[in-house]
Enzyme design. Sequence first.
Site, short mmCIF file in Angstrom:
data_model
loop_
_atom_site.label_atom_id
_atom_site.label_comp_id
_atom_site.label_asym_id
_atom_site.label_seq_id
_atom_site.Cartn_x
_atom_site.Cartn_y
_atom_site.Cartn_z
N CYS A 105 0.87 -1.13 0.15
CA CYS A 105 -0.04 -0.02 -0.14
C CYS A 105 0.91 1.21 0.03
O CYS A 105 1.84 1.53 0.79
CB CYS A 105 -0.94 -0.16 1.16
SG CYS A 105 -1.98 1.60 1.35
N ARG A 230 -8.44 -2.62 -10.49
CA ARG A 230 -9.49 -1.46 -11.10
C ARG A 230 -10.15 -1.91 -11.91
O ARG A 230 -11.39 -1.37 -11.85
CB ARG A 230 -8.52 -0.40 -11.15
CG ARG A 230 -7.83 0.39 -10.22
CD ARG A 230 -6.63 1.46 -10.63
NE ARG A 230 -5.77 0.55 -11.12
CZ ARG A 230 -4.42 1.11 -11.95
NH1 ARG A 230 -4.48 2.38 -11.82
NH2 ARG A 230 -3.66 0.31 -12.40
C1 LIG Z 1 -9.15 2.04 -4.70
C2 LIG Z 1 -7.63 1.27 -4.45
C3 LIG Z 1 -7.85 0.50 -3.20
C4 LIG Z 1 -6.76 -0.45 -2.97
N1 LIG Z 1 -6.60 -1.13 -1.90
C5 LIG Z 1 -5.65 -1.94 -1.67
C6 LIG Z 1 -5.73 -2.73 -0.61
O1 LIG Z 1 -6.43 -2.68 0.49
N2 LIG Z 1 -4.76 -3.61 -0.35
C7 LIG Z 1 -3.65 -3.81 -1.30
O2 LIG Z 1 -2.64 -4.59 -1.35
N3 LIG Z 1 -3.76 -3.16 -2.48
C8 LIG Z 1 -4.46 -2.24 -2.67
N4 LIG Z 1 -4.70 -1.68 -3.92
C9 LIG Z 1 -3.72 -2.01 -5.00
C10 LIG Z 1 -4.40 -3.21 -5.84
O3 LIG Z 1 -4.55 -4.20 -5.18
C11 LIG Z 1 -3.57 -3.39 -7.09
O4 LIG Z 1 -2.44 -3.83 -6.89
C12 LIG Z 1 -3.35 -2.21 -7.92
O5 LIG Z 1 -4.67 -1.52 -8.13
C13 LIG Z 1 -3.03 -2.68 -9.40
O6 LIG Z 1 -3.64 -3.68 -9.96
P1 LIG Z 1 -4.59 -3.16 -10.96
O7 LIG Z 1 -4.04 -2.24 -12.11
O8 LIG Z 1 -5.36 -4.34 -11.49
O9 LIG Z 1 -5.62 -2.27 -10.35
C14 LIG Z 1 -5.46 -0.63 -4.16
C15 LIG Z 1 -5.77 0.17 -5.29
C16 LIG Z 1 -6.76 0.94 -5.54
C17 LIG Z 1 -7.08 1.86 -6.63
#
Ligand SMILES: Cc1cc2nc3c(=O)[nH]c(=O)nc-3n(C[C@H](O)[C@H](O)[C@H](O)COP(=O)(O)O)c2cc1C
Length: 312
Positions: A105, A230
Amino acid sequence: MRSFSLQINKLTLETPLILAPLAGYTDLAFRLLCREYGASLCYSEMISSHGLVYRKSKTMEMTRTVSEERPVSIQLFGADPDIMGEAAAMLTDLPIDLIDINMGCPVRKVVKKDSGAALMKNTWLALSIIKKVCNSTPLPVTIKIRTGWNHDTINAPELAKMAEDNGIAAIAVHGRTWSQGFSGTANWRLIAQVKDAVTVPVIGNGDITSHVEAMAMLNKTGCDGIMIGRAALGNPWVFRPEGRPDSLSMRMTGLHRHLQLIAIHSNPEKILAKIKNHSGRYFKGVAGGSAIRKRIYDAKSFTELLEITDSI
Ligand SMILES: Cc1cc2nc3c(=O)[nH]c(=O)nc-3n(C[C@H](O)[C@H](O)[C@H](O)COP(=O)(O)O)c2cc1C
């Protein structure tokens, strides 16, 4: 295409596609929806180990699960190994399959307290947390990491190996450093390097928006699973090979099911703003979508939202 199998200890996943943890979004209703649409495993939002150990009601509520959603992973964050261990022991009593440790995070208030992605640059603390959590629960423990703190300190492969040597059962890698935040693109080469460094399953993550892209990441990096974040919002079809339908009524069917699950598993009138945020996302890029989005944002109650989905 290579054959697919994702085994995390005794847990066998039916498909390689996994719902990522998304704070504010991956609550019980959304996880159930994604499971229905084909995600083989869903991660909870990150849950505060302190909040859990001190039994804060909001935190306790976030751990709510039902057996239909299994397999499910509950993600913990924190920086105190003892508290993380205690929280993991508490989670062990729930009907869950995995406990994940958040090491990615990027949010400042999390990192400032040495949690989340800060653990990428404090590997001594990361190791203490891993050991404590693994020793506190019989459940498989996984980690979710970034590629490193910044471009000059890429250490995901070394951290992954250290984690494996200390009992971690699988590793999800978001292919960006902390300093990148969400800018640039996920680095597939580094995901492949993590895969080469360990024998436990590696789950690639970052920017995947379709089945085709997921298969490409699997094939090019050699990783064992793909985590989608996302792109799943307003789009649970991302877990299906055919992807999101173009028709307004099909989109409405997805939202309708989401709202049904919300009604069953939460108190919708209390979280109306959050529900509208989810709902509006179903109509991105579809003819007639902006008019529906306006009706959604103007709705004064959950009942009114349900009426919108009934009207199409
Ligand atoms: C709104 C939001 C909330 C997220 N919350 C977490 C979380 O609680 N724990 C975590 O490990 N990653 C969190 N992430 C990261 C996502 O799990 C992921 O690693 C990141 O969005 C990249 O993947 P994507 O391109 O498929 O979205 C968050 C990302 C976003 C955009």
